[in-house]
Write a protein that holds these residues in place. Structure first.
Motif, PDB file in Angstrom:
ATOM      1  N   LEU A 170      11.605 -17.099   4.408  1.00  0.00           N
ATOM      2  CA  LEU A 170      11.425 -18.514   4.755  1.00  0.00           C
ATOM      3  C   LEU A 170      11.385 -18.702   6.267  1.00  0.00           C
ATOM      4  CD1 LEU A 170      13.714 -20.332   2.163  1.00  0.00           C
ATOM      5  CD2 LEU A 170      11.250 -19.925   2.088  1.00  0.00           C
ATOM      6  N   LEU A 184       6.026 -26.839   0.164  1.00  0.00           N
ATOM      7  CA  LEU A 184       6.326 -25.963  -0.962  1.00  0.00           C
ATOM      8  C   LEU A 184       7.744 -26.177  -1.473  1.00  0.00           C
ATOM      9  CD1 LEU A 184       4.508 -22.790   0.351  1.00  0.00           C
ATOM     10  CD2 LEU A 184       3.883 -24.114  -1.661  1.00  0.00           C
TER      11      LEU A 184
ATOM     12  N   LYS B  75       9.748 -30.559  -4.616  1.00  0.00           N
ATOM     13  CA  LYS B  75      10.800 -30.127  -5.551  1.00  0.00           C
ATOM     14  C   LYS B  75      10.748 -30.906  -6.861  1.00  0.00           C
ATOM     15  CE  LYS B  75      13.736 -27.032  -4.192  1.00  0.00           C
ATOM     16  NZ  LYS B  75      14.894 -26.254  -4.193  1.00  0.00           N
ATOM     17  N   GLU B  95       5.407 -12.011  -0.406  1.00  0.00           N
ATOM     18  CA  GLU B  95       6.260 -12.900   0.387  1.00  0.00           C
ATOM     19  C   GLU B  95       5.714 -14.331   0.405  1.00  0.00           C
ATOM     20  OE1 GLU B  95       8.182  -9.728   3.578  1.00  0.00           O
ATOM     21  OE2 GLU B  95       6.298 -10.707   4.051  1.00  0.00           O
ATOM     22  N   GLU B  98       6.862 -15.820  -2.655  1.00  0.00           N
ATOM     23  CA  GLU B  98       8.307 -16.064  -2.600  1.00  0.00           C
ATOM     24  C   GLU B  98       8.609 -17.409  -1.933  1.00  0.00           C
ATOM     25  OE1 GLU B  98      10.963 -14.535  -3.812  1.00  0.00           O
ATOM     26  OE2 GLU B  98      12.370 -15.866  -2.786  1.00  0.00           O
ATOM     27  N   VAL B  99       7.850 -17.739  -0.886  1.00  0.00           N
ATOM     28  CA  VAL B  99       8.098 -19.020  -0.204  1.00  0.00           C
ATOM     29  C   VAL B  99       7.937 -20.168  -1.194  1.00  0.00           C
ATOM     30  CG1 VAL B  99       7.380 -20.564   1.658  1.00  0.00           C
ATOM     31  CG2 VAL B  99       7.338 -18.101   2.017  1.00  0.00           C
ATOM     32  N   GLY B 100       6.972 -20.033  -2.109  1.00  0.00           N
ATOM     33  CA  GLY B 100       6.705 -21.130  -3.034  1.00  0.00           C
ATOM     34  C   GLY B 100       7.624 -21.170  -4.243  1.00  0.00           C
ATOM     35  N   ARG B 101       8.442 -20.135  -4.425  1.00  0.00           N
ATOM     36  CA  ARG B 101       9.223 -20.019  -5.664  1.00  0.00           C
ATOM     37  C   ARG B 101      10.251 -21.141  -5.803  1.00  0.00           C
ATOM     38  NH1 ARG B 101      13.884 -17.261  -7.093  1.00  0.00           N
ATOM     39  NH2 ARG B 101      14.098 -16.356  -5.015  1.00  0.00           N
ATOM     40  N   GLN B 102      10.296 -21.736  -7.010  1.00  0.00           N
ATOM     41  CA  GLN B 102      11.343 -22.717  -7.325  1.00  0.00           C
ATOM     42  C   GLN B 102      11.900 -22.388  -8.703  1.00  0.00           C
ATOM     43  OE1 GLN B 102      10.296 -26.896  -6.889  1.00  0.00           O
ATOM     44  NE2 GLN B 102       8.875 -26.419  -5.248  1.00  0.00           N
ATOM     45  N   ARG B 146       0.619 -19.446  -4.940  1.00  0.00           N
ATOM     46  CA  ARG B 146       1.843 -19.772  -4.214  1.00  0.00           C
ATOM     47  C   ARG B 146       2.398 -21.117  -4.681  1.00  0.00           C
ATOM     48  NH1 ARG B 146       1.045 -20.660   2.116  1.00  0.00           N
ATOM     49  NH2 ARG B 146       0.004 -22.503   1.307  1.00  0.00           N
ATOM     50  N   THR B 147       1.496 -22.080  -4.891  1.00  0.00           N
ATOM     51  CA  THR B 147       1.947 -23.395  -5.347  1.00  0.00           C
ATOM     52  C   THR B 147       2.456 -23.338  -6.789  1.00  0.00           C
ATOM     53  OG1 THR B 147       0.394 -24.417  -3.837  1.00  0.00           O
ATOM     54  CG2 THR B 147       1.229 -25.784  -5.625  1.00  0.00           C
TER      55      THR B 147
END
Lengths: 619, 233
Positions: A170, A184, B75, B95, B98-102, B146-147
């Motif tokens: 991040l 995001l 979110k 990676e 990963e930034v987009g992971r929720q 990613r989204t």
């Protein structure tokens, strides 16, 4: 060979703390785009807190846990600073936040003075690591060897955090495009707070770790500030391996410099930085900054427009009121007014290149002090009259700006800022160490105006004419076709080039012009004081000008004048108190939070909202 | 599911969206059509609050999100795929994802790394390459993937077919239809009427930031004047 290796090891050991502090600065800048002037203060706090905790915890275990405690404590202080001071102003114009961090420096200085007193504290030796080991017959402190052994672990831990953890991913993503990271679903506020914790903690660890070598004192903050900026820039903004290599390079060179070329120590790292930036404009391991890629292209710039009739009337009334000042009969008020007019011209010249040109110079004092020294040297060695000095000194400063600009203009953003800082430091150390010609630390004295202008009242009017004349010339240039070309180059270099504007040349000319005007302010200064000292070339002088411009409002033409007057008056009033830094620092922070567009910018916005001036008069 | 009501958005002094209103029902794919500069991207950004509308409201799943910060909107289940793609070029594909992971969201499909590599096999082969090494089409897939890592219930796709090879556009259309079949709601902005017709149930045409047409493609075909006035065919 023995001494050589011992020197090298000392340099490596010194690099440990420097790398820790610099990597923290680099992280904070990378993610939040805040140039954290207070980073040196975090380092200083680390040393003081570490010292205190070491008094409480005995033994080797106590020593090393104290360092960790100091790091964590400073990390928390960083969080407090971020949440209370910086969070309210993230949406302010770029680099505005550095004003707030400057306020934090002042506050921390006085808080440290109150808590630990003015005495330098001798750092405790590390238990079990006292004494030296002989390597090829040369003594090397055991603690130095311990630091050299620790450094790879620190590097590995940071590398792991940044490349292998979600937080690291991040952080790197936000370094590149923080708006997209928010889109995001990542809460930037917490990311920023986390990064501030980490960055401040690293600085605190660095401060505590160097205790056995350097102790703790109240000058540590500014002393390390320049070095860590240099390290971060040489390494490349945001690159940890780069910061490590640069820290080693600077520390080792410094140790050798002290030994073999003692007269070079003040300037050595700036020469290294200048050479690196001239060869590799984005540092050893940095990459080109692309405007707008960080997702922080704010509101479009409001075009400046000349004052309307009412505005001009107000300015005229203010000037006439100021011109009646001598009739009040207070010599003190006149001298204060002279000082303020001079810094107004100085700040306005910085504003010209900073706001209209979009080039943030951290070394503008080079031209202020340069002009002052040029005039002083002319008077001292050539017996030049004041009138001639007023003509020639700004021209000489202009040539100085041509030389410096030739190297700097090719860069942009923080790299430009740092290279201008390097050149101003070069000039400062030249003046400081070339005592035979410049008087060195003792400065140059007896540089008085011509007899006809030596009366305070006459000199006051002379200052008004030259000072406001210079400011009017700057304003005029801002509204001329040249000013349009300069702003076009700032807003979109590509499109400006496509319409036939040679953007680099326009910026070069503007830089030279701003330098000459700062030189004019310096000339006024030297004749008003009758003397000049190297302090007028110091980093602090450049920072003062930056604070004035941002405090007043970077996006208005009146900003630098308002900021210069406000800061001068605040300083003049507050320095009579014992803890004036605390008061001034808090005042600056308060102004910054209340008026995130600067005093002039925010009041114009309010005036427009309340219908006092028309919206298109906002300028 | 999503309702825009009288949105007015400015960029500086330029008035971009002018009382724009439209809505999207659950499970629908809506195409937002209009010429360059009509306000499509600003509409997307106004939904995400990346451009803050001066007036008007955006309601999502029954909640007024007009004053929410961008990350909170993301979110809450709106996934945004920007036109400029904005992949993190220094990060690897994994990676970037990963930034987009929720965390998983109730009632909508949950995506794992492997699901997305199945959906976009080209990305799987290059999972450890940095973003800057990807072609335009691969970058576009990465942005969508990613989204999707955020398990959105509403997907905002800003001109996904722009500047991409026709064969990839075809693949993209299939992907969007597959997402729809999994129950995703999609708002897709387009200049390419042909592409929009394949993937969308309904068209909203905007010009100068105002809603000029809202209906299905059959209605649009029977109204060639509207079509020719607001779209460059």
């Amino acid at each position: 060979m023995g001494p050589f290796i011992a020197q090298f090891l000392t340099g490596l050991a010194n690099a440990a703390a420097l790398f820790l502090v610099a990597s923290g600065l680099s992280l904070i800048f990378g993610v939040t785009r805040i140039v954290n002037f207070a980073h040196g203060s975090f380092y200083m706090l680390g040393a003081f807190i570490g010292y205190t905790v070491m008094q409480l915890l005995p033994g080797a275990f106590g020593f090393w846990s104290s360092i960790l405690v100091a790091g964590l404590a400073v990390g928390l202080i960083g969080v407090i600073v971020e949440m209370l001071v910086l969070r309210p102003i993230y949406r302010a114009p770029e680099l505005f936040q550095l004003v707030a961090t400057f306020g934090v420096i002042l506050v921390i200085q006085d808080l440290a003075l109150i808590t630990w007193g003015a005495e330098d504290l001798l750092g405790p030796r590390a238990p079990g690591l006292k004494g030296v080991i002989r390597i090829l017959g040369e003594p090397v402190p055991k603690y130095d060897l311990a630091l050299i052994a620790i450094t790879p672990f620190i590097l590995f831990a940071l590398w792991y955090l940044i490349t292998k953890t979600r937080l690291g991913v991040l952080v790197r993503a936000a370094t590149q495009d923080r708006e997209m990271v928010a889109a995001l679903g990542v809460n930037q506020s917490w990311l920023f707070t986390g990064v501030f914790f980490l960055g401040a903690m690293l600085a605190g660890l660095g401060g505590a770790l160097q205790l056995p070598k350097g102790g703790a004192d109240l000058l540590m903050d500014f002393n390390i500030l320049a070095s860590i900026f240099v390290v971060v820039v040489i390494g490349g903004m945001g690159s940890l391996p780069g910061a490590f290599i640069a820290a080693v390079l600077i520390s080792v060179l410094n140790v050798f410099g002290v030994r073999y070329m003692p007269q070079s120590t003040l300037v050595l790292m700036y020469v290294v930085m200048a050479v690196v930036l001239i060869i590799k404009p984005y540092g050893l391991m940095g990459r080109k900054e692309v405007a707008g890629e960080h997702g922080q292209v704010g509101e479009p710039e409001q075009p400046f427009s000349p004052f309307g009739r009412r505005g001009r009337l107000i300015v005229a009334v203010l000037l006439i009121a100021l011109a009646t000042l001598p009739f009040l009969g207070s010599k003190f008020a006149m001298i204060l007014a002279i000082d303020i007019i001079i810094v107004c011209l100085f700040a306005a010249s910085l504003h010209f290149i900073l706001s209209l040109g979009g080039l943030v110079s951290f070394g503008h004092a080079a031209f202020f002090g340069g002009g002052a020294y040029a005039a002083a040297l002319m008077v001292h060695y050539a017996g030049s009259p004041m009138e001639l000095a007023f003509v020639l000194a700004p021209i000489i400063t202009g040539f100085l700006a041509i030389i410096i600009g030739w190297f700097c203009i090719r860069l942009t953003g923080v790299y430009f800022a740092m290279l201008t800082l390097a050149f101003s430091q070069l000039l400062w150390s030249l003046v400081f160490q070339w005592g035979e010609v410049t008087g060195g630390d003792d400065g140059m004295v007896s540089i008085w105006p011509s007899p006809w202008a030596s009366d305070t009242t006459v000199f006051f009017y002379l200052t008004m004419i030259i000072g406001f004349g210079g400011i009017l010339v700057l304003r005029h240039a801002a509204h001329s076709p040249f000013g349009y070309a300069l702003r076009a180059s700032r807003d979109s270099a590509g499109r400006a080039e496509a319409t036939g504007i040679n953007t680099k040349r326009v910026q070069f000319v503007a830089f030279t012009f701003a330098g000459a005007m700062a030189g004019l302010a310096g000339t006024l200064f030297v004749f008003s004081k009758g003397s000049i000292f190297p302090t007028e070339l110091e980093i602090g002088k450049s920072f003062d000008a930056l604070i004035m411009v941002f405090l007043g409002g970077v996006k208005t033409l009146a900003g630098p004048l308002v900021g210069a007057s406000a800061l001068s008056l605040m300083q003049d009033y507050l320095t009579r108190f014992e803890y004036w830094r605390l008061a001034l620092g808090l005042l600056i922070i308060a102004v910054v939070i209340i008026a995130p567009e600067g005093i002039a910018g925010t009041s114009q916005k309010l005036a427009a909202r309340w219908g006092i001036i028309r919206r298109d008069e906002v300028q | 599911m999503l309702e825009l009501f009288d949105i007015n958005s400015f960029y500086g002094k330029a008035h971009i969206l002018n009382d724009l209103s439209f809505n999207i029902a659950h499970g629908e794919v809506v195409a937002l059509l209009g010429r360059n500069g009509a306000g499509k991207t600003t509409t997307m950004k106004s939904i995400m609050q990346m451009v803050r509308p001066a007036t008007g409201s955006v309601t999502f799943a029954g909640q007024d999100i007009s004053k929410w910060p961008t990350h909170k909107i993301a979110k809450s289940g709106i996934g945004y795929v920007p036109e400029e793609r904005r992949i993190f070029s220094d990060l690897t594909i994994v990676e970037n994802l990963e930034v987009g992971r929720q965390s998983p969201r109730e009632g909508v499909p949950t995506w794992s790394f492997d699901d997305l590599f199945d959906l976009f096999p080209n990305l799987a082969e290059r999972r450890n390459n940095r973003g800057r090494a990807l072609s335009g089409g691969e970058q576009q897939m990465l942005t969508i993937a990613r989204t999707l890592m955020g398990n959105p219930s509403l997907l905002l796709l800003d001109e996904p077919s722009e500047g991409i090879a026709p064969i990839i556009v075809e693949q993209m259309a299939k992907t969007i239809l597959e997402l729809k079949s999994q129950g995703l709601t999609v708002l897709i902005s387009e200049q390419n009427l042909h592409f929009a017709r394949i993937v969308a149930d309904r068209a909203v045409i905007i010009e100068s930031g105002t809603n000029r047409f809202d209906g299905n493609f059959a209605d649009l075909d029977s109204d060639p004047e509207t079509r020719d006035a607001y779209l460059s065919v």
